[in-house]
Scaffold this active site. Structure first.
Site, short mmCIF file in Angstrom:
data_model
loop_
_atom_site.label_atom_id
_atom_site.label_comp_id
_atom_site.label_asym_id
_atom_site.label_seq_id
_atom_site.Cartn_x
_atom_site.Cartn_y
_atom_site.Cartn_z
N GLU A 94 -68.62 -44.77 58.10
CA GLU A 94 -67.89 -46.03 58.29
C GLU A 94 -66.41 -45.73 58.20
OE1 GLU A 94 -67.23 -50.54 56.55
OE2 GLU A 94 -69.18 -49.55 56.26
N HIS A 119 -63.92 -48.33 58.92
CA HIS A 119 -63.39 -49.66 59.22
C HIS A 119 -61.87 -49.74 59.08
CE1 HIS A 119 -64.74 -54.17 59.03
NE2 HIS A 119 -63.89 -53.93 59.99
N GLU A 144 -69.45 -50.03 61.57
CA GLU A 144 -68.07 -50.50 61.66
C GLU A 144 -67.07 -49.36 61.84
OE1 GLU A 144 -68.23 -54.74 59.34
OE2 GLU A 144 -68.01 -52.96 58.09
N GLU A 146 -76.23 -57.31 60.77
CA GLU A 146 -75.80 -58.05 59.58
C GLU A 146 -75.72 -59.52 59.96
OE1 GLU A 146 -72.22 -56.55 57.78
OE2 GLU A 146 -72.89 -54.46 57.91
#
Length: 1020
Positions: free
Chosen positions: A412, A414, A466, A533
């Site tokens: 991840e 992000h 992400e 999600e």
């Protein structure tokens, strides 16, 4: 290994192209037993190094990896501290806890520039001594090897044994294994580890989670004999057309020339042989079974078998035995739909971090059993391993209990590509299309796949979370398909850049609203859809979940995963001995995203939150609709009928069970059937105002995860009763009605009601001297904001309602004696809003001691925001803490979250206060017919609906304003009062997300529509 690197380099920490040095190639986690004659009994040749280690915290600038003395065998570490392995440095007190969501934790202190790491970079210097167990050493002396494996660490480790550098590793969520054969000697050995807080790997590990470090999974030694099965790649296929299985296994055998044959045996778990074969040993030994008469694996019926492979030497003796549990199943995308064994599957899932409030990610086997037990009990059939591969035991449990897994790569990034306001900065995205990151990212997905390939529960590979999109993800996707041509690839990040749509086989989105998903499903979709999600379960949430479940009518809608499974809160013992669940910022960590990690359907102590009540019912595979002639049962299971369950049928008369029977209803998988039931309605219709017909699905026999009789699903239908209206009770002759100059009152039956002309309402209500009015009940137009309220700006938009009721003023009142037995008082209030809306509160009291209370809001003619809640808040003495009510329960319900069972429930204000990480609105009960609020002796108050309209009610140890002011549960004071809220209505809680999406319009309370609260109150 001739090319083994023998000197550590600090340059690796900031070089994304270096992510593993001397690391053993990834392989399956099959179980092996060695049969070396000198050892005696077959042995797995494993030796745990868990337990107490020594540790010292230093800064990266304080050590020289090439000359570092701490790795020397004779280094004096007596001044080092102690730490248990596995554990986190933070939980042991050696580092500070940090929680951030998107941003990198050093942002602001420094300007993050990849692939650099912060100047302040902690290093934990771990050391421990060990003596190689005799059986492992015997294997080494017989030509075998010994390795050390770190099953979980963060974020990068350098490893030495007896002062000899043996390797470097990143990606601490799959095994980092190093060959240490040549570094060992007889007697006591020393392993030293430099565990770095930050490395270039940190750029790939920006998960929304506590930033925890150290050796957090087990460390173990393992010996392998000279001839050793290094890897097993097993395809256990199931053909739904022929209802047969087939086995195709590829074995990597080290030094196969020193073995004669490899035999393979497939057994069921009772030990019965299903199939067996034998063939000549080779470096890559292929095993093909042909058609097998086996049972298929699914989450509904997780049939498992054991593949046993035996390596036999030229002398005819067994060298090694390897075992692998397998489940026969076929998971494919066919005609744009994901199918398991030929049937469309719907994931009723949750996203799960590995977490424990005391241990962080260093969870125990019991924690995992508890988690999977919760899943099975609440009809959760799928887990996404957000956002990294989990402990190996979790996969064994999912195979055994039956849970579908999306296995997710430890990736991840992000904070590298997302700025405040969800602004995308493509050029800064890591890994994007930057070639320097490709090797590390492909290695991460490869390590996950090699370890977990043989698990039947793993049905989808995920490339991470992400992390935007780019050519690196395309390379990862290609690698996955080359290694596994069967399982599909999942990656949501392509939604930010559709030119990379080919990366994922599944259309996956986060927090898309149900109507947005429906638009996709109606537009001739080419890919199956999942919400990786959805239903952001932060605080009091998971409203309107039924809107997503309704999408199951579209074939290419294949479910979603609730974010997330468990609240991430750290349990801390305070100086006074009390304990507190702490969230981000509580440890002086800045920057921080504070309570944003409190978004589980399970509280941090692993107790279910009230949200789980709706999740369980909406995720149920068996849907039940009773009616007066019987029951309709829809079996949404794919493979199992309902024949092995018992169905309990009940009739409730005004909430009280009056009739019950057990029946068996056999509905094949995927079918819907109606069954006649001879409800004894006429026997009870005259005894009740309403009859509830109930049918519940229960376990006919105990399972590993629940006892016999455990309820999985239920259905209820309410039909009208015909109970005669009770004749008016005779008024007691000693009743007195008094109309004074300042007050008016009614006395009778040991009760007294006093209504004030100046205080704006009732000021006394007593029974045998017990007072139930501490202060005049107040109008309420407000609720303590939920996390979703704060995120959607409901407080800002509805600020006028915060004090509208609290500060309303009484502008007029009339009190009159209706007759010899009855007193009526009408109070006209002006709300503290710009519109100055008038609200009327009416009390009608009689000499029986009963009180009829009505509150009327006429509807605002001028434009005004919707109302959070409307009704009265009544302060009671603290002893009146018990609550018995007739309505949906037993847990709290809201307008958009009330898939609960109608009945009579017993609770209390303390249990009804859900301990959300940030105190907020809680304890509401919708559609209440009556409620009793009592002390432990049974004295108290009964509130009943006056007409046909039910009401909402809560009993809490804290007022709405006390909840609104507190930042933690332990900041709430010791209760001194009870707060009863009786409401005409309360808005829903929402659930789409916790940062933007408002409660859906149909669950708001329009300000321009009238509201009417109408209840009867009596003291009991």
């Amino acid at each position: 290994m001739a090319d083994k690197i023998t000197t550590a380099s600090a340059a690796w920490l900031t070089d994304p192209t270096v992510f593993a040095v001397n690391r053993t190639p990834a392989h399956s986690n099959h179980v092996t037993f060695s049969h070396i004659p000198a050892i005696g009994e077959p042995s797995d040749l494993k030796q745990s190094l868990d337990g107490e280690w020594r540790v010292e915290m230093v800064q990266a600038s304080d050590i020289d990896l090439e000359e570092e003395p701490f790795a020397a065998e004779d280094f004096d570490d007596s001044a080092f501290g102690r730490i248990d392995v596995p554990s986190h440095l933070q939980n042991a007190g050696y580092m500070n806890h940090k929680y951030v969501n998107i941003q990198y934790p050093w942002d602001g202190h420094e300007n993050p520039q990849e692939p650099n790491v912060p100047e302040t970079n902690h290093v934990a210097l771990y050391r421990r001594t060990f003596t190689v167990a005799e059986r492992l050493d015997t294997a080494r002396q017989n030509g075998g090897t010994v390795s050390i494996t770190f099953h979980g660490m963060a974020t990068a480790i350098y490893v030495w044994v007896n002062g000899v550098f043996v390797g470097y590793g990143e990606d601490g969520y799959t095994p980092n294994e190093f060959d240490i054969t040549e570094a060992l000697h007889d007697g006591e050995n020393v392993v030293a580890v430099a565990c770095y807080e930050y490395a270039s790997a940190s750029w790939l590990e920006d998960q929304d989670y506590w930033r925890l470090h150290g050796l957090f999974r087990s460390v173990e030694l393992a010996a392998q004999p000279h001839v050793h099965i290094e890897d097993m790649k097993v395809e256990a296929d199931w053909n739904p057309e022929t209802a047969t299985g087939s086995l195709d296994a590829l074995l990597a055998v080290r030094n196969a020339k020193n073995a004669a044959t490899v035999s393979a045996t497939l057994k069921d778990l009772s030990g019965n042989v299903v199939w067996e074969t034998a063939l000549a040993a080779s470096d890559e030994t292929g095993i093909v079974s042909g058609s097998l008469d086996v049972k298929p694996w699914s989450a509904e019926s997780p049939a498992l078998y054991e593949l046993q492979v035996v390596v036999i030497g030229h002398d005819g003796a067994i060298v090694e035995t390897a075992t692998q549990r397998v489940g026969f199943r076929r998971f494919r995308i066919e005609d744009g739909i994901m199918k398991l064994n030929g049937k469309r599957v719907v994931f009723k899932g949750a996203d799960r971090h590995e977490f424990d409030a005391k241990r962080g990610r260093a969870i125990t086997r019991q924690d995992m059993i508890d988690d999977i037990t919760f899943c099975k009990r609440h009809n959760i059939n799928a887990i996404r391993t957000s956002h990294y591969p989990n402990q190996e035991y979790w996969y064994d449990l999912c195979d055994e209990y039956g849970i579908y897994l999306i296995d997710e790569t430890n990736l991840e990034t992000h904070g590298s590509w997302c700025l405040p306001g969800d602004v995308v900065t493509e050029d800064s995205a890591v890994p994007g299309s930057k070639p320097e990151w490709e090797g590390a990212c492909v290695d991460r997905v490869n390590s996950m796949m090699k370890r977990d390939y043989n698990h039947a529960s793993v049905v989808i590979w995920s490339l991470g979370n992400e992390s935007y999109a780019g050519d690196v993800f395309r390379a990862m996707s290609v690698h996955v398909h080359e290694l596994d041509p069967n399982r599909p690839v999942h990656y949501e990040g392509v939604t930010h850049n559709r030119k990379y749509d080919d990366v994922t086989d599944i259309e996956s989105r986060m927090y898309a609203h149900a109507d947005e998903i429906e638009e996709y499903l109606k537009s001739d979709p080419k890919k199956p859809y999942i919400s990786c999600e959805y239903m952001h379960a932060m605080g009091n949430s998971v409203g309107n979940m039924d809107e997503y479940v309704a999408l199951e009518r579209y074939p290419q809608y294949q479910g979603g995963f609730i974010w997330d499974f468990i609240d991430q809160a750290i349990l801390v013992r305070l100086p006074d001995g009390d304990e507190r669940l702490c969230y981000g910022g509580d440890f002086g960590d800045r920057p921080s995203d504070y309570e944003f990690a409190g978004d589980g359907i399970v509280f941090a102590d692993r107790t279910p939150s009230p949200k789980a009540q709706d999740v369980k019912q909406l995720y149920a595979n068996v849907r039940i609709v009773p009616g007066e002639t019987g029951v309709e049962i829809a079996n949404d299971n794919l493979f199992v009928s309902t024949a092995d369950y018992v169905f309990v049928t009940r009739v409730l008369a005004d909430g009280e069970p009056v009739w019950q029977a057990e029946q068996r209803f056999d509905v094949p998988a995927g079918e819907t059937k109606h069954f006649d039931i001879e409800w004894p309605l006429e026997a009870y219709r005259g005894q009740a105002n309403e009859l509830t017909l109930e049918v519940s699905q229960r376990l006919a026999a105990a399972e590993e995860w629940a006892s016999k009789g455990y309820e999985l699903s239920f259905g209820q239908t309410v039909v009208a009763g015909s109970k005669p209206v009770a004749a008016s009770e005779t008024k007691p002759v000693d009743g007195i009605v008094t109309v004074g100059r300042w007050n008016a009152g009614v006395q009778g039956s040991g009760r007294e009601i006093l209504l004030s002309r100046t205080q704006g309402g009732i000021v006394s209500y007593t029974l045998d001297g017990r007072e139930f009015v501490l202060r005049r009940p107040t109008l309420t137009t407000f609720r303590a904001l939920t996390d979703n309220d704060r995120g959607a700006g409901h407080g800002y938009d509805r600020a006028q309602w915060v004090g509208a009721g609290r500060y309303a003023k009484c502008v007029n009142n009339t009190i009159e004696q209706v007759n010899d037995d009855t007193l009526k008082a009408v109070y006209e209030y002006e709300l503290a809003t710009p519109q100055r809306t008038h609200v009327t509160i009416t009390y009608v009291a009689d000499t029986t001691g009963k009180l009829h209370l009505s509150v009327d809001y006429p509807g605002e003619t001028q434009e005004a925001p919707t109302i959070p809640a409307f009704g009265l808040e009544w302060t009671l003495p603290v002893e009146y803490s018990n609550l018995r009510f007739y309505g949906p329960g037993p847990d709290e319900t809201y307008a958009d979250r009330k898939h609960a069972k109608l009945g009579i429930w017993n609770t209390n204000a303390y249990d009804d206060h859900a301990p959300y990480l940030m105190p907020q609105e809680t304890g509401n009960h919708e559609d209440v017919r009556w409620a009793e609020i009592t002390d432990d002796a049974g004295h108290g108050m009964r509130v009943s609906r006056h007409g046909e309209s039910a009401f909402a009610l809560s009993l809490q140890p804290y007022s709405a304003f006390m909840l609104e002011e507190a930042q933690h549960q332990d900041e709430l004071p010791a209760p001194k009062h009870m707060f009863l809220r009786v409401l005409a209505a309360q808005m829903g809680v929402g659930g789409d997300d916790s940062w933007m999406s408002p409660v859906h319009p149909q669950y708001h309370i329009p300000a321009d529509k009238p509201l009417h609260l109408d209840v009867d109150i009596e003291l009991i």
